[in-house]
Design a protein around this motif. Structure first.
Motif, PDB file in Angstrom:
ATOM      1  N   GLN A  85     -12.404 -14.824  81.456  1.00  9.97           N
ATOM      2  CA  GLN A  85     -13.504 -15.753  81.218  1.00  9.97           C
ATOM      3  C   GLN A  85     -14.246 -16.064  82.508  1.00  9.97           C
ATOM      4  OE1 GLN A  85     -11.201 -18.869  79.494  1.00  9.97           O
ATOM      5  NE2 GLN A  85     -11.141 -17.942  77.461  1.00  9.97           N
ATOM      6  N   LEU A  86     -13.517 -16.310  83.587  1.00  9.43           N
ATOM      7  CA  LEU A  86     -14.158 -16.644  84.860  1.00  9.43           C
ATOM      8  C   LEU A  86     -15.002 -15.494  85.382  1.00  9.43           C
ATOM      9  CD1 LEU A  86     -11.294 -18.624  86.633  1.00  9.43           C
ATOM     10  CD2 LEU A  86     -13.481 -19.541  85.851  1.00  9.43           C
ATOM     11  N   LYS A  87     -14.514 -14.269  85.216  1.00  8.58           N
ATOM     12  CA  LYS A  87     -15.291 -13.109  85.672  1.00  8.58           C
ATOM     13  C   LYS A  87     -16.571 -12.947  84.853  1.00  8.58           C
ATOM     14  CE  LYS A  87     -11.294 -10.577  87.470  1.00  8.58           C
ATOM     15  NZ  LYS A  87     -10.379  -9.417  87.260  1.00  8.58           N
ATOM     16  N   LEU A  88     -16.467 -13.200  83.551  1.00  7.05           N
ATOM     17  CA  LEU A  88     -17.653 -13.068  82.716  1.00  7.05           C
ATOM     18  C   LEU A  88     -18.624 -14.223  82.955  1.00  7.05           C
ATOM     19  CD1 LEU A  88     -19.021 -11.280  80.680  1.00  7.05           C
ATOM     20  CD2 LEU A  88     -17.768 -12.443  78.851  1.00  7.05           C
ATOM     21  N   GLY A 115     -13.749  -9.080  72.225  1.00  4.32           N
ATOM     22  CA  GLY A 115     -14.970  -9.145  73.017  1.00  4.32           C
ATOM     23  C   GLY A 115     -15.899 -10.238  72.527  1.00  4.32           C
ATOM     24  N   ALA A 116     -15.970 -10.392  71.197  1.00  2.00           N
ATOM     25  CA  ALA A 116     -16.804 -11.446  70.614  1.00  2.00           C
ATOM     26  C   ALA A 116     -16.314 -12.822  71.036  1.00  2.00           C
ATOM     27  CB  ALA A 116     -16.795 -11.328  69.090  1.00  2.00           C
ATOM     28  N   SER A 117     -15.013 -13.018  70.948  1.00  2.00           N
ATOM     29  CA  SER A 117     -14.424 -14.306  71.316  1.00  2.00           C
ATOM     30  C   SER A 117     -14.596 -14.594  72.803  1.00  2.00           C
ATOM     31  CB  SER A 117     -12.939 -14.304  70.944  1.00  2.00           C
ATOM     32  OG  SER A 117     -12.312 -15.493  71.385  1.00  2.00           O
ATOM     33  N   LEU A 118     -14.339 -13.584  73.632  1.00  2.00           N
ATOM     34  CA  LEU A 118     -14.475 -13.748  75.075  1.00  2.00           C
ATOM     35  C   LEU A 118     -15.914 -14.096  75.443  1.00  2.00           C
ATOM     36  CD1 LEU A 118     -13.516 -13.533  77.999  1.00  2.00           C
ATOM     37  CD2 LEU A 118     -13.784 -11.042  77.832  1.00  2.00           C
ATOM     38  N   ALA A 122     -16.988 -17.689  77.023  1.00  2.00           N
ATOM     39  CA  ALA A 122     -17.547 -17.649  78.373  1.00  2.00           C
ATOM     40  C   ALA A 122     -18.954 -18.230  78.404  1.00  2.00           C
ATOM     41  CB  ALA A 122     -17.543 -16.225  78.907  1.00  2.00           C
ATOM     42  N   CYS A 123     -19.743 -17.986  77.357  1.00  2.00           N
ATOM     43  CA  CYS A 123     -21.098 -18.550  77.301  1.00  2.00           C
ATOM     44  C   CYS A 123     -21.052 -20.069  77.284  1.00  2.00           C
ATOM     45  CB  CYS A 123     -21.837 -18.025  76.073  1.00  2.00           C
ATOM     46  SG  CYS A 123     -22.450 -16.335  76.239  1.00  2.00           S
TER      47      CYS A 123
END
Length: 238
Positions: A85-88, A115-118, A122-123
């Motif tokens: 999450q932090l990287k994204l 990917g959808a959840s991440l 992250a957004c």
């Protein structure tokens, strides 16, 4: 570089298969669009990370992308956890998109749902000022995209809205075919895969025709929403 739309995709070619018509439509209107691929697709049956990066570059040229990068997360093994999450979040704050298009919320390939959840988490987290990130040694400002939409992939999901991509169908096909290592090639010596079947690309066209049919156009791409879409004028609805 600030982007209008950022597409987040678990694998190289996810964006092309799922929403490249929508990408091309918005690029043609002058919007800046970029793609972030989470993995290099290294666990795929065909091709190599090096080949897929070259194919990604060609697809980016065809689509007229303003930016594309690969996060290098581990294909199939990445998680929706703090480190990822932090990287994204760094990338979201870097590009400051108004809209994010992310993987299908559930699908045949488990990376798509992850990917959808991440992307969704992250957004949201990117807008929290107490989450501190840096890029190139400089602190980043918080940024939360206004909308997160999810493109529909292999498994059918009833769309919340559909984008007419009829005028950009040829561009969509060309961007998909840039990933020639992945799809049907009678001369290929590599093992067959789910998407290398000669029936797979006709399926993609059939899905696009189905979506287009539902809005009285030839081709369309469907999306699901995370929150209601508001309008001030009923005539904004097509």
């Amino acid at each position: 570089m600030k982007l209008d739309i950022l597409v987040i995709a678990a694998h190289p070619d996810d964006a092309e298969l799922g929403c490249s018509g929508t990408i091309a439509a918005h690029v043609s209107k002058g919007y800046k669009v970029g793609i972030v691929d989470l993995t290099q697709g290294e666990m795929g049956t065909r091709g190599t990370p090096e080949i897929r990066l070259k194919e990604s570059a060609e697809a980016s040229r065809i689509l007229g992308l303003a930016a594309r990068e690969n996060m290098g997360f581990k294909d199939i093994f990445f998680k929706d956890d703090e480190s990822h999450q932090l990287k994204l979040i760094q990338v979201i704050r870097k590009y400051q998109p108004e809209i994010v298009l992310a993987n299908a919320i559930t699908d045949r390939h488990p990376d798509h749902g992850k990917g959808a959840s991440l992307a969704s988490n992250a957004c949201f987290m990117s807008g929290l000022r107490k989450i501190e990130t840096q890029l190139d040694g400089k602190s980043q400002d918080p940024w939360r995209p206004k909308f997160v939409y999810h493109y529909i992939q292999n498994n059918y999901i009833n769309p919340d809205f559909i984008v007419d991509i009829t005028e950009h169908w040829d561009t969509k096909v060309a961007s998909i075919m840039a990933f020639k290592s992945q799809f049907f090639d009678p001369e290929s010596k590599e093992p067959a895969s789910f998407i290398s079947s000669p029936d797979f690309l006709p399926f993609i066209e059939s899905r696009s025709r189905e979506m287009g049919h539902r809005i009285h156009t030839k081709y369309g791409e469907g999306f699901t929403i995370e929150r209601f879409i508001g309008v001030k004028d009923l005539f904004d609805l097509k």
